[in-house]
Design a protein around this motif. Structure first.
Motif, PDB file in Angstrom:
ATOM      1  N   CYS A  78      47.381   6.325   6.439  1.00  0.00           N
ATOM      2  CA  CYS A  78      46.093   6.468   6.746  1.00  0.00           C
ATOM      3  C   CYS A  78      45.798   6.050   8.106  1.00  0.00           C
ATOM      4  O   CYS A  78      46.151   5.033   8.559  1.00  0.00           O
ATOM      5  CB  CYS A  78      45.217   5.508   5.687  1.00  0.00           C
ATOM      6  SG  CYS A  78      43.335   5.152   5.953  1.00  0.00           S
ATOM      7  N   CYS A 100      40.388  12.309   5.529  1.00  0.00           N
ATOM      8  CA  CYS A 100      41.287  12.933   6.232  1.00  0.00           C
ATOM      9  C   CYS A 100      42.315  13.784   5.376  1.00  0.00           C
ATOM     10  O   CYS A 100      42.914  14.635   5.845  1.00  0.00           O
ATOM     11  CB  CYS A 100      42.016  12.222   7.437  1.00  0.00           C
ATOM     12  SG  CYS A 100      43.205  10.956   6.895  1.00  0.00           S
ATOM     13  N   LYS A 101      42.628  13.176   4.170  1.00  0.00           N
ATOM     14  CA  LYS A 101      43.466  13.475   3.250  1.00  0.00           C
ATOM     15  C   LYS A 101      44.730  13.294   3.531  1.00  0.00           C
ATOM     16  O   LYS A 101      45.789  13.773   2.725  1.00  0.00           O
ATOM     17  CB  LYS A 101      43.274  15.188   2.934  1.00  0.00           C
ATOM     18  CG  LYS A 101      42.029  15.421   2.800  1.00  0.00           C
ATOM     19  CD  LYS A 101      41.781  17.126   3.129  1.00  0.00           C
ATOM     20  CE  LYS A 101      40.023  17.464   3.131  1.00  0.00           C
ATOM     21  NZ  LYS A 101      39.482  16.989   4.140  1.00  0.00           N
TER      22      LYS A 101
END
Ligand code: SF4
Ligand code: SF4
Length: 214
Positions: A78, A100-101
């Motif tokens: 992350c 953002c995945k």
């Protein structure tokens, strides 16, 4: 074991699971009271978004959810530190998530999903981004990451915290007391196919060749 502690996770027994998806619905319901889920039939304005998923193969059905990894590759991926260990659970700060995945790609179990964010039963807009829809520029709906939090941040229906208790220390003590003591999926499963276990203190278990716990 009924109460989540600092090294606990939910495990599923494929041999018992009948694929009824009661766990998915219970998960969705306890995490979306703020979105009106559970108030009255026909009033829910959002899709069912559980934090665990019943997978189906030719030979078995079984729920899959976060394993609360000790090294949490999702948190390492992350870019905005929106994932942390909090009270022993790997948790996503939905406010900080930028959608953002990266966490979903990093999770070895496919336990993170990205969906539209809701508040009060309505889609939450991105503060800045717009999208062209029907030839008009409109606010884009915010996308955020969802995963199992062992129901740590959910409340028991009808508890004093949910009923708007008085403020101060009394209110926070009541809120803590009214948190769900164990995950909703574990509580609702009619076949007892899900268990909350604490690694290191439970009975020993083994994996088959597919990595499924029996
Ligand atoms: S989707 Fe959200 S939680 Fe996941 S890595 Fe991106 S910012 Fe972090
Ligand atoms: S979401 Fe995936 S990577 Fe993150 S702690 Fe859970 S199982 Fe591990």
């Amino acid at each position: 074991m009924n109460h989540a502690s600092s090294n606990s996770l939910v495990i599923a027994e494929a041999a018992k699971c009948i694929g009824c998806k009661a766990c998915e619905l219970a998960c969705f319901a306890v995490h979306n009271r703020d979105n009106g889920v559970g108030t009255a039939v026909g009033t829910v304005t959002m899709p069912v978004l559980p934090r665990l998923y019943v997978i189906r193969t030719d030979s078995f059905t079984m729920p899959v959810q976060c394993r609360q990894c000790e090294n949490a590759p999702c948190a390492g991926a992350c870019p905005v530190q929106a994932i942390r260990q909090q009270d022993g659970v790997i948790a996503i700060d939905a406010e900080a998530c930028i959608g953002c995945k990266a966490c979903a790609l990093a999770c070895p179990f496919g336990a993170i999903s990205l969906y539209k964010a809701y508040s009060g039963g309505a889609e939450l807009p991105q503060p800045l981004l717009q999208e062209r829809r029907d030839s008009k520029l409109q606010r884009k709906t915010r996308i955020t990451a969802y995963k199992c939090d062992l129901c740590r941040n959910t409340e028991i229906p009808g508890g004093s915290a949910a009923g708007g208790d008085a403020g101060g220390r009394g209110a926070s003590a009541a809120a803590a007391q009214d948190r769900n003591p164990y995950p909703a999926c574990v509580a609702v499963c009619p076949e007892k196919a899900l268990q909350l276990v604490e690694v290191g203190t439970g009975s020993s278990r083994s994996l088959n060749r597919e990595g499924v716990i029996f």
